[in-house]
Enzyme design. Sequence first.
Site, mmCIF file in Angstrom:
data_model
loop_
_atom_site.group_PDB
_atom_site.id
_atom_site.type_symbol
_atom_site.label_atom_id
_atom_site.label_comp_id
_atom_site.label_asym_id
_atom_site.label_seq_id
_atom_site.Cartn_x
_atom_site.Cartn_y
_atom_site.Cartn_z
ATOM 1 N N ASN A 8 0.847 -1.181 0.000
ATOM 2 C CA ASN A 8 0.000 0.000 0.000
ATOM 3 C C ASN A 8 0.892 1.243 0.000
ATOM 4 O O ASN A 8 1.697 1.441 0.914
ATOM 5 C CB ASN A 8 -0.905 -0.014 1.239
ATOM 6 N N HIS A 44 -5.830 3.192 -1.173
ATOM 7 C CA HIS A 44 -7.154 3.468 -0.616
ATOM 8 C C HIS A 44 -7.439 4.956 -0.794
ATOM 9 O O HIS A 44 -7.198 5.761 0.099
ATOM 10 C CB HIS A 44 -7.185 3.082 0.862
ATOM 11 N N ARG A 46 -9.378 8.247 -0.597
ATOM 12 C CA ARG A 46 -10.485 8.710 0.231
ATOM 13 C C ARG A 46 -11.139 9.930 -0.409
ATOM 14 O O ARG A 46 -10.493 10.672 -1.166
ATOM 15 C CB ARG A 46 -9.995 9.027 1.642
ATOM 16 N N HIS A 51 -4.596 11.729 0.649
ATOM 17 C CA HIS A 51 -3.352 11.091 0.185
ATOM 18 C C HIS A 51 -3.518 10.690 -1.279
ATOM 19 O O HIS A 51 -3.260 11.497 -2.150
ATOM 20 C CB HIS A 51 -2.916 9.937 1.093
ATOM 21 N N GLU A 74 -9.006 -0.042 -2.650
ATOM 22 C CA GLU A 74 -9.828 -0.094 -1.448
ATOM 23 C C GLU A 74 -10.713 1.144 -1.362
ATOM 24 O O GLU A 74 -10.313 2.230 -1.791
ATOM 25 C CB GLU A 74 -8.934 -0.143 -0.202
ATOM 26 N N THR A 111 -7.837 6.215 9.786
ATOM 27 C CA THR A 111 -7.558 4.986 9.053
ATOM 28 C C THR A 111 -8.710 4.020 9.290
ATOM 29 O O THR A 111 -9.534 4.234 10.181
ATOM 30 C CB THR A 111 -6.221 4.366 9.510
ATOM 31 N N HIS A 202 -3.686 -4.491 7.941
ATOM 32 C CA HIS A 202 -3.753 -3.387 8.889
ATOM 33 C C HIS A 202 -2.766 -3.622 10.033
ATOM 34 O O HIS A 202 -2.921 -4.547 10.827
ATOM 35 C CB HIS A 202 -5.147 -3.147 9.474
ATOM 36 N N ASP A 203 -1.773 -2.757 10.085
ATOM 37 C CA ASP A 203 -0.735 -2.765 11.118
ATOM 38 C C ASP A 203 0.118 -4.026 11.118
ATOM 39 O O ASP A 203 0.819 -4.308 12.094
ATOM 40 C CB ASP A 203 -1.328 -2.537 12.509
ATOM 41 N N GLY A 225 1.093 -1.342 4.274
ATOM 42 C CA GLY A 225 1.533 -0.018 3.874
ATOM 43 C C GLY A 225 2.282 0.721 4.954
ATOM 44 O O GLY A 225 3.478 0.953 4.864
ATOM 45 N N HIS A 226 1.580 1.079 6.031
ATOM 46 C CA HIS A 226 2.160 1.966 7.044
ATOM 47 C C HIS A 226 3.463 1.401 7.618
ATOM 48 O O HIS A 226 4.485 2.094 7.667
ATOM 49 C CB HIS A 226 1.139 2.196 8.159
#
Length: 251
Positions: A8, A44, A46, A51, A74, A111, A202-203, A225-226
């Site tokens: 991501n 993703h 938004r 972003h 997403e 998020t 996620h995470d 991603g993060h």
Amino acid sequence: MATALSVNVNKIAVLRNSRGGAEPDVVQAAATCLDAGAHGITVHPRPDARHIRAEDVYALAVLTQSRGVEFNLEGNPFAPPRAGYPGFAALCAQARPAQATLVPDSDGQITSDHGFDFSGDLGMLRDRIAELRALGCRVSLFVDAGCPDVERAAEVGAQRIELYTGPFAAAFAQGDAAAAMALCAETARRAQAVGLDVNAGHDLSEANLGTFLHGVPRVLEVSIGHGLIGEALYRGIDATVRRYLEVIAHA
């Protein structure tokens, strides 16, 4: 079948947008991830365009199609169009991602932090999924570990679920992820029993990914991603992607 790694690149766009202009370049960053061996790219976008923007989606679609790799888009299928955001279905119609991952997030969320509630009437969700599948997208639904009605994801036409792994990552950081991982595994098995394939995200990070994949059966794809982009600040994107692929291979 080995778990696929989809990177991501939202955070690259966050950095670009903080300054304005075109640097760092989202497409170049994505290409670097693919050169290092990543199996696909996730974004993703938004509605507030904080972003990834629509033009990024279209450019990444060209990149991934030229490389013959998966593009995973997403978003919330119910978010209304607005200036700069044509709506999720319209983005998919233009970009034709291989996978559309539907997430029930609101504009105000920093998020994604929860999955779909499958109780009640799911007619509107079923209609959105049918629209996306008609475009040729594989549809995945974001779900919580322990979701009591995960089987209904298959009823509405989804082909996959994506397990929300935030609680697992938090428990891992606290030193005791056994219960959270067991809940993820149980949900994955229930989904697989009704014909759904399983993704996760996620995470997830280099530190916790191996443990997760050891404990949860037949995860086809992880979207990261993060954590990955944060680690790449120290090590570089190429080396970081390769490290994640090593973790996956050993798992």
